[in-house]
Design a protein around this motif. Structure first.
Motif, mmCIF file in Angstrom:
data_model
loop_
_atom_site.group_PDB
_atom_site.id
_atom_site.type_symbol
_atom_site.label_atom_id
_atom_site.label_comp_id
_atom_site.label_asym_id
_atom_site.label_seq_id
_atom_site.Cartn_x
_atom_site.Cartn_y
_atom_site.Cartn_z
ATOM 1 N N ASP A 164 4.904 20.584 -14.838
ATOM 2 C CA ASP A 164 3.815 21.094 -15.661
ATOM 3 C C ASP A 164 4.017 20.560 -17.076
ATOM 4 O O ASP A 164 4.891 19.719 -17.309
ATOM 5 N N PHE A 165 3.209 21.049 -18.013
ATOM 6 C CA PHE A 165 3.302 20.595 -19.387
ATOM 7 C C PHE A 165 3.375 21.792 -20.327
ATOM 8 O O PHE A 165 2.826 22.856 -20.041
ATOM 9 N N GLU A 184 0.647 9.448 -25.289
ATOM 10 C CA GLU A 184 -0.322 9.470 -24.191
ATOM 11 C C GLU A 184 -0.431 10.854 -23.559
ATOM 12 O O GLU A 184 -1.541 11.346 -23.308
ATOM 13 N N ILE A 185 0.701 11.498 -23.291
ATOM 14 C CA ILE A 185 0.671 12.827 -22.664
ATOM 15 C C ILE A 185 -0.027 13.836 -23.567
ATOM 16 O O ILE A 185 -0.833 14.657 -23.110
ATOM 17 N N THR A 186 0.268 13.766 -24.860
ATOM 18 C CA THR A 186 -0.342 14.706 -25.805
ATOM 19 C C THR A 186 -1.853 14.530 -25.856
ATOM 20 O O THR A 186 -2.612 15.506 -25.812
ATOM 21 N N GLN A 187 -2.303 13.282 -25.936
ATOM 22 C CA GLN A 187 -3.740 13.036 -25.999
ATOM 23 C C GLN A 187 -4.426 13.385 -24.686
ATOM 24 O O GLN A 187 -5.560 13.867 -24.676
ATOM 25 N N LYS A 188 -3.735 13.169 -23.563
ATOM 26 C CA LYS A 188 -4.283 13.509 -22.243
ATOM 27 C C LYS A 188 -4.478 15.013 -22.117
ATOM 28 O O LYS A 188 -5.418 15.481 -21.464
ATOM 29 N N LEU A 210 -4.827 17.183 -24.764
ATOM 30 C CA LEU A 210 -5.177 17.646 -26.106
ATOM 31 C C LEU A 210 -5.830 19.027 -26.080
ATOM 32 O O LEU A 210 -5.526 19.890 -26.906
ATOM 33 N N TYR A 211 -6.722 19.261 -25.118
ATOM 34 C CA TYR A 211 -7.400 20.553 -25.050
ATOM 35 C C TYR A 211 -6.405 21.686 -24.752
ATOM 36 O O TYR A 211 -6.539 22.790 -25.279
ATOM 37 N N ASP A 212 -5.424 21.399 -23.914
ATOM 38 C CA ASP A 212 -4.392 22.404 -23.634
ATOM 39 C C ASP A 212 -3.594 22.722 -24.899
ATOM 40 O O ASP A 212 -3.288 23.887 -25.177
ATOM 41 N N LEU A 213 -3.248 21.685 -25.648
ATOM 42 C CA LEU A 213 -2.492 21.874 -26.881
ATOM 43 C C LEU A 213 -3.294 22.677 -27.896
ATOM 44 O O LEU A 213 -2.783 23.630 -28.512
ATOM 45 N N LEU A 214 -4.564 22.322 -28.080
ATOM 46 C CA LEU A 214 -5.401 23.037 -29.046
ATOM 47 C C LEU A 214 -5.624 24.482 -28.623
ATOM 48 O O LEU A 214 -5.741 25.384 -29.466
#
Length: 223
Positions: free
Chosen positions: A82-83, A122-126, A128-132
C-alpha cells in the motif's frame, strides 16, 4: 515542485472531495441532530468541505525558516503493498540524507503548511489525491479554521507537565491484556517475527528510495 497550496489549486475539487476525502473520511451522521435528514447532512458536509478547500486555496502563505516536503512511499498494510504519506524537511535531508525522519504537522498553522512543497516523485504524483486527502484531514483535526488548536496545544503541554511529575512504574505487565489469546507455537512466533521485520524493511527501503529521488532533484548529495 509545487507548493501544497498550488497543488490544491491544480486538482479537481469535486473529485478530491467525493472520490477521495469522503471515501476515506465519510460523513459522521452521529454528529448531526436527530431531526437532520441524511440528505441534509451530506449537503452540509459538502458545503463545509468546499468552503474549507476555498480557504486552503486562498489563505495567505506564512513564510517560515523550515522547508517541508511531502511525499508518498510504499508500506505493507493488511498483508499487501500500500502507500502512505511522509513529511521531511530540506534541512534534515542536507544533514541526515536518507536517515531524515518523518514528522507530524497537525499542530502547525495551515498558512505555514500551505507554503511547503509536494515532491515531484512518480509515486507521489500518481497518488497526489491521496496525499492531499491526508493533508486536508491533518489540517482540520482542530477545526477547518484550526480554531481549537491553541486550546488543544495547551492541554497537551499540561498533560506532558503532569506526566513528568507523575511517578511512572518502571515495569508494566502486559500479560493481562493477552490472557485470552491462544498461544502461538514456536514456528508461528518465528514466522510472525519474520513478517514484521520484512514489512518494516519493505517500507524503509521505499522511504529511502523516495528520499533519494527528492535529494537528487534538489541537488543534495546523497550519502
Amino acid at each position: 515542485m509545487k507548493t501544497v497550496q498550488e497543488a490544491f489549486r491544480s486538482v479537481d475539487e469535486n473529485l478530491l472531495i467525493n472520490g477521495y476525502y469522503l471515501v476515506e473520511y465519510p460523513e459522521k451522521l452521529d454528529d448531526f441532530d436527530d431531526n437532520v435528514t441524511i440528505k441534509e447532512a451530506k449537503e452540509y458536509t459538502q458545503y463545509q468541505l468546499h468552503q474549507y478547500l476555498h480557504r486552503l486555496k486562498n489563505l495567505p502563505i506564512e513564510q517560515s525558516d523550515s522547508n517541508g516536503i511531502f511525499y508518498m512511499y510504499r508500506v505493507m498494510k493488511d498483508g499487501m503493498g500500500d502507500f502512505t504519506d511522509g513529511l521531511t524537511f530540506v534541512e534534515d535531508l542536507k544533514k541526515d540524507g536518507v536517515e531524515a525522519g518523518n514528522y507530524a504537522y497537525d499542530f502547525t498553522p495551515q498558512a505555514e503548511v500551505l507554503g511547503w512543497h509536494i515532491a515531484d516523485n512518480e509515486i507521489t504524483q500518481k497518488h497526489l489525491y491521496d496525499l492531499l486527502t491526508e493533508i486536508m484531514f491533518e489540517l482540520s483535526i482542530f477545526g477547518y479554521d484550526q480554531e481549537k488548536m491553541e486550546a488543544e496545544n495547551n492541554k497537551l503541554s499540561e498533560a506532558i507537565e503532569n506526566l513528568d511529575k507523575a511517578k511512572v512504574s518502571e515495569h508494566v505487565d502486559l500479560s493481562d491484556f493477552f490472557e485470552d489469546e491462544v498461544a502461538q507455537d514456536e514456528q508461528e512466533d518465528q514466522l510472525e517475527h519474520a513478517a514484521i521485520i520484512a514489512a518494516g524493511e519493505y517500507s524503509e527501503y521505499s522511504r529511502r528510495k523516495e528520499l533519494t529521488q527528492i535529494m537528487q532533484g534538489l541537488g543534495i548529495q546523497t550519502k
